[in-house]
Design a protein around this motif. Sequence first.
Motif, short mmCIF file in Angstrom:
data_model
loop_
_atom_site.label_atom_id
_atom_site.label_comp_id
_atom_site.label_asym_id
_atom_site.label_seq_id
_atom_site.Cartn_x
_atom_site.Cartn_y
_atom_site.Cartn_z
N GLU A 1 -36.28 -5.83 -7.35
CA GLU A 1 -37.65 -5.52 -6.96
C GLU A 1 -37.68 -4.16 -6.27
O GLU A 1 -36.86 -3.89 -5.39
CB GLU A 1 -38.22 -6.59 -6.02
CG GLU A 1 -39.65 -6.27 -5.57
CD GLU A 1 -40.33 -7.38 -4.76
OE1 GLU A 1 -39.69 -8.43 -4.49
OE2 GLU A 1 -41.52 -7.19 -4.42
N ASN B 1 -44.58 -3.87 -7.33
CA ASN B 1 -45.75 -4.53 -6.76
C ASN B 1 -47.03 -3.77 -7.04
O ASN B 1 -47.05 -2.54 -6.97
CB ASN B 1 -45.58 -4.65 -5.25
CG ASN B 1 -44.47 -5.60 -4.88
OD1 ASN B 1 -44.63 -6.82 -4.90
ND2 ASN B 1 -43.30 -5.05 -4.58
N GLU C 1 -45.69 -7.28 -10.33
CA GLU C 1 -45.92 -8.42 -9.43
C GLU C 1 -47.35 -8.37 -8.89
O GLU C 1 -47.75 -7.37 -8.28
CB GLU C 1 -44.91 -8.41 -8.27
CG GLU C 1 -43.48 -8.51 -8.75
CD GLU C 1 -42.48 -8.86 -7.65
OE1 GLU C 1 -42.89 -9.08 -6.49
OE2 GLU C 1 -41.27 -8.93 -7.98
N ASP D 1 -46.66 -13.30 -7.42
CA ASP D 1 -45.98 -13.13 -6.15
C ASP D 1 -46.50 -14.13 -5.12
O ASP D 1 -47.63 -14.60 -5.24
CB ASP D 1 -46.25 -11.70 -5.65
CG ASP D 1 -45.14 -11.14 -4.80
OD1 ASP D 1 -44.25 -11.91 -4.40
OD2 ASP D 1 -45.16 -9.93 -4.55
N LYS E 1 -42.96 -16.45 -8.31
CA LYS E 1 -42.12 -16.21 -7.13
C LYS E 1 -42.54 -17.14 -6.00
O LYS E 1 -43.63 -17.02 -5.46
CB LYS E 1 -42.23 -14.74 -6.68
CG LYS E 1 -41.75 -13.76 -7.76
CD LYS E 1 -41.60 -12.34 -7.23
CE LYS E 1 -40.29 -12.16 -6.47
NZ LYS E 1 -40.03 -10.70 -6.21
N GLU F 1 -38.09 -16.43 -3.14
CA GLU F 1 -38.04 -15.30 -2.20
C GLU F 1 -37.40 -15.73 -0.88
O GLU F 1 -37.45 -16.91 -0.52
CB GLU F 1 -39.45 -14.84 -1.83
CG GLU F 1 -40.28 -14.28 -2.93
CD GLU F 1 -41.58 -13.71 -2.37
OE1 GLU F 1 -41.96 -12.64 -2.85
OE2 GLU F 1 -42.21 -14.31 -1.48
CA CA Z 1 -43.32 -8.68 -4.45
#
Ligand code: CA
Length: 280
Positions: free
Chosen positions: A58, A117, A150, A180, A201, A237
């Motif tokens: 990421e 993101n 994301e 996310d 996620k 995460e």
């Molecule tokens: Ca993220």
Amino acid sequence: AKGAGRNRYSYFTPTLQVAALSRMRLTNDLRNALKGEQFELYFQPIVHLDSGAIHKAEALIRWNHPQRGVVSPMEFIPLAESSGLIVEIGAWVFRESARWVRRWRQEVHPDFQVSLNQSPLEFQREGLSYECWLAHLQSLALPGQSLVVEITEGLLLDASNSVSNRLLQLRDAGIQVALDDFGTGYSSLSYLKKFDIDYLKIDRSFTRNLAPDSSDMALSEAIIVMAHKLDLKVIAEGVETPEQRDLLAAAGCDYGQGYLFAKPMPAAQFDAFLRDNAIP
Ligand code: CA
Ligand code: C2E
Ligand code: CA
Ligand code: CA
């Protein structure tokens, strides 16, 4: 855990006046940050739990403020949004991600992916065109699958067509989509069926309290089973302990991300990390 260190973000005196003033100053500084090359893209590994392989990362932006040191994206992304600077910042994040993923596909693994993101405002912005992204990727001989975008689940509640059109554009470009912070917001499961999403996620708040027979364990297991039925891969995460990793792996979670594996690190350092941790 590797790279344990102090959190280097700066926070300010929580007085309202001071806060407002520093927001103004910070927004001003933000205008110069791009020109001054003060942004830096950090990368954090996303680890395949069964094999330990690292074929994903990421991208997380950092702002090296000349006086304040590292400013958290939680602090400056909202300012970037309200000032419109998010457009240029987002374009920079995309180009940097493309540059690095190209290298890692050539030198680490041919399917390497970088996940980036996009805040809701950024994602819904008129004028954002993934065709333009695709053209840039093609100029680097990269397929859309090199990248994952994301987004947060709140976006999917938007009944308008703009969000589903955006998701279709991504799909047309071959770029994958991750949801996310799953489980924190307005979780509604129906949209997982309605929209074409590739990764889910699980938010850190679930991972944090994982213990055998806990309610967060039950929830995580249910999320994983459901996601797999819908053909989504799951990334947990905030994995900080071997116990959390083992519980997630036992529950069938596909990938883990967190301080247990590595903290986010500057690109060059991550590049070396990948080579050190390559699984033949
Ligand atoms: Ca993220
Ligand atoms: P996020 O997308 O949920 O990113 C995960 C955050 O969790 C990151 O914070 C990461 O450093 C942190 N993290 C990772 N592993 C662990 C762990 O094991 N324990 C704990 N306590 N934290 C962990 P970071 O880098 O400060 O980013 C914060 C948020 O800022 C991100 O949350 C994302 O929403 C936003 N952001 C970051 N980079 C960008 C960007 O390039 N564009 C946009 N629009 N937003 C960004
Ligand atoms: Ca997240
Ligand atoms: Ca989160």
